[in-house]
Design an enzyme around this catalytic site. Structure first.
Site, short mmCIF file in Angstrom:
data_model
loop_
_atom_site.label_atom_id
_atom_site.label_comp_id
_atom_site.label_asym_id
_atom_site.label_seq_id
_atom_site.Cartn_x
_atom_site.Cartn_y
_atom_site.Cartn_z
N SER A 54 14.42 -16.69 20.15
CA SER A 54 12.98 -16.95 20.71
C SER A 54 12.43 -16.01 21.32
O SER A 54 12.94 -15.44 22.35
CB SER A 54 13.04 -18.52 21.48
N VAL A 59 15.99 -11.73 26.95
CA VAL A 59 16.47 -10.83 26.11
C VAL A 59 15.57 -10.48 24.79
O VAL A 59 15.12 -9.30 24.29
CB VAL A 59 17.91 -11.04 25.42
N CYS A 60 15.15 -11.44 24.11
CA CYS A 60 14.38 -11.59 23.10
C CYS A 60 12.84 -10.68 23.36
O CYS A 60 12.38 -9.92 22.71
CB CYS A 60 13.84 -13.02 22.44
N ASP A 61 12.43 -11.16 24.78
CA ASP A 61 11.07 -10.58 24.96
C ASP A 61 11.39 -8.94 25.04
O ASP A 61 10.66 -8.15 24.84
CB ASP A 61 10.70 -10.80 26.45
N VAL A 64 11.52 -6.96 21.55
CA VAL A 64 10.48 -7.12 21.12
C VAL A 64 9.66 -5.73 21.68
O VAL A 64 9.21 -5.09 20.96
CB VAL A 64 9.54 -8.25 20.97
#
Length: 166
Positions: A54, A59-61, A64
């Site tokens: 998500s 971590v995803c933030d 990206v």
């Protein structure tokens, strides 16, 4: 398929495993404007495709944002981030985060990407963290299935693979 965990717990992924040298599987996901995005949509280009659980998590933030910054080093490379977040949430997040060089796409509808690339987490209906580089002839040149879905991928290796792909 390598064992993958999510927060230390084993997860079930599809039997599909994409390997270097494979012909990249096609998929159909949604852009932020709800238009279809497929592998064929960027035919003839090098693609770096990252799947994440998500985009609205730490971590995803960071992932990206890191690939967004790397885009300046990657001439003629299309960068996609795939998650099951709704397209509206992806659009809102990208606007707030200033993401302009990575296209976020949603696999929420039917897990087309997740099933084709072996990253759909059965127990959670999320995508495991992975990075794929696909060259302009649709051949997979780099694959990383991150063993712990909450860990970062190897950014340097993925970016270098995208630079080397033709």
């Amino acid at each position: 398929m390598a064992n993958v965990t999510f927060k230390g717990n084993p997860i079930t992924l599809p039997a599909t495993e994409v390997k270097v040298g494979d012909k990249a599987p096609n998929f159909s996901v949604l852009a932020n404007d709800l238009s279809a995005v497929t592998l064929e949509s960027s035919q003839g280009q090098v693609r770096l495709i990252a799947s994440v659980p998500s985009i609205d998590t730490g971590v995803c933030d960071a992932e990206v944002r890191r690939f967004n910054e790397a885009a300046a080093q990657l001439d003629n490379v299309k960068l996609l981030t795939v998650s099951v977040d709704l397209p509206f949430a992806q659009k809102r997040w990208c606007g707030a985060a200033g993401i302009e060089n990575v296209q976020t796409v949603s696999d929420h509808r039917d897990l087309s990407f997740g099933e084709a690339y072996g990253v759909a987490i059965k127990e959670l209906r999320l995508l495991a963290r992975a990075v794929f580089v696909i060259d302009s002839t649709d051949t997979v040149t780099y694959v990383e299935y991150v063993p712990e879905a909450t860990d970062h991928p190897n950014y340097e290796a993925a970016i270098e693979a995208a630079k080397q792909a033709r």
